[in-house]
Design an enzyme around this catalytic site. Structure first.
Site, PDB file in Angstrom:
ATOM      1  CB  CYS A 121      -0.854  -0.174   1.253  1.00  0.00           C
ATOM      2  SG  CYS A 121      -2.035   1.302   1.355  1.00  0.00           S
ATOM      3  CB  CYS A 122       3.915   2.072   2.065  1.00  0.00           C
ATOM      4  SG  CYS A 122       3.545   2.566   3.761  1.00  0.00           S
ATOM      5  CB  CYS A 203      -2.363   7.256   5.649  1.00  0.00           C
ATOM      6  SG  CYS A 203      -1.325   7.335   4.112  1.00  0.00           S
ATOM      7  CB  CYS A 206      -1.094   4.199   8.944  1.00  0.00           C
ATOM      8  SG  CYS A 206      -1.705   2.903   7.625  1.00  0.00           S
ATOM      9  CB  CYS A 231       6.104   4.462   4.548  1.00  0.00           C
ATOM     10  SG  CYS A 231       7.132   6.148   4.238  1.00  0.00           S
TER      11      CYS A 231
HETATM   12 FE1  SF4 Z   1      -1.176   2.838   3.114  1.00  0.00          FE
HETATM   13 FE2  SF4 Z   1      -1.070   3.406   5.556  1.00  0.00          FE
HETATM   14 FE3  SF4 Z   1       1.033   3.187   3.910  1.00  0.00          FE
HETATM   15 FE4  SF4 Z   1      -0.759   5.325   3.952  1.00  0.00          FE
HETATM   16  S1  SF4 Z   1       0.728   4.715   5.521  1.00  0.00           S
HETATM   17  S2  SF4 Z   1       0.195   4.263   2.236  1.00  0.00           S
HETATM   18  S3  SF4 Z   1      -2.737   3.943   4.125  1.00  0.00           S
HETATM   19  S4  SF4 Z   1      -0.218   1.537   4.411  1.00  0.00           S
END
Ligand code: SF4
Length: 242
Positions: A121-122, A203, A206, A231
């Site tokens: 996701c990151c 985000c 998170c 991340c």
């Molecule tokens: Fe995805 Fe969380 Fe990374 Fe944002 S911080 S990109 S929502 S996993």
């Protein structure tokens, strides 16, 4: 209590810290004219840097990653910056089709299922847009500070990133209290979430508020092991080589 009331306590050498940060920014802007960007997370440190860039009228672009998962309070800061400083803020978002396919496959909250899915996701929402932000740029500015975590304890004022660009960290030696003293002294706009015990803001799924005595970054990916809690935005060249 507001964040300013809680944290506004400058170090004894505060004026020298500000002068040094401004000097790092000035020399970075000169060395990388037209090819340098501040990658702002819209957090408190980055607001200090944006203010310094605007105050010294430095030719450094301002850009942020709009992951599609930011708090409304964070997004609300973008027009406030543009109005206050008269500077455009570039927004770099994930590719629409890729995001739809990812969500269809893994659901709205894959980050809680596994570290691998959280990192995917990151990658989709942060690393790929960051690569587009940095494309054709030779240097970037970040708000990293040594005090933020053990992992960041040796952050230098400048370093090479994994692609060989120069990454400048002008606030490397600032304390959290210095950051808030600057914000207070210059009436810098900041994210309302800082007044709700969110020191480090990412985000929405998170990031959570922290309790008294908790570590600065305890509210980021709090369900994960400490060592996994980055991340990938700030991977060093040497780590990549290893
Ligand atoms: Fe995805 Fe969380 Fe990374 Fe944002 S911080 S990109 S929502 S996993």
């Amino acid at each position: 209590m507001t964040a300013i009331e809680l944290y506004d306590r400058p170090s004894p050498g505060f004026d020298a810290l500000v002068a040094h940060a401004a000097a790092v920014l000035e020399s970075a802007a000169t060395e990388h004219a037209g090819r340098i960007v501040q990658a702002t997370s819209l957090g408190a440190e980055d607001m200090v840097l944006t203010d310094l860039i605007a105050r010294h009228q430095l030719p450094i672009a301002i850009a942020t990653l709009d992951t599609g998962m930011l708090h409304s309070e964070t997004l609300a800061l973008i027009p406030r910056i543009e109005q206050r400083y008269g500077l455009p803020v570039e927004r770099h978002a994930p590719r629409h089709e890729a995001t739809i396919a990812f969500v269809r496959r893994h659901g709205e909250q894959p980050m809680y299922q596994s570290i691998e899915l959280r990192k995917s996701c990151c990658d989709l929402r942060k690393l790929q847009p960051l690569a587009r932000m940095l494309n054709e740029r030779s240097a970037w500015i970040t708000g990293l500070r040594r005090e933020q975590s053990a992992h960041r304890g040796a952050v230098p004022f400048n370093e090479l990133d994994a692609q060989g660009r120069i990454k400048f960290n002008p606030l490397a030696d600032w304390s959290w209290n210095d950051v808030w003293h600057y914000i207070s002294a210059h009436d810098v706009p900041y994210n309302d979430l800082h007044d709700q015990f969110f020191p480090s803001i990412g985000c929405a799924p998170c990031t959570r508020a922290i309790a008294v005595g908790e570590d600065f970054r305890a509210g980021r990916w709090w369900w994960e092991d400490e060592k996994a809690k980055e991340c990938g935005l700030h991977v060093k060249a040497l780590e990549v080589a290893a």
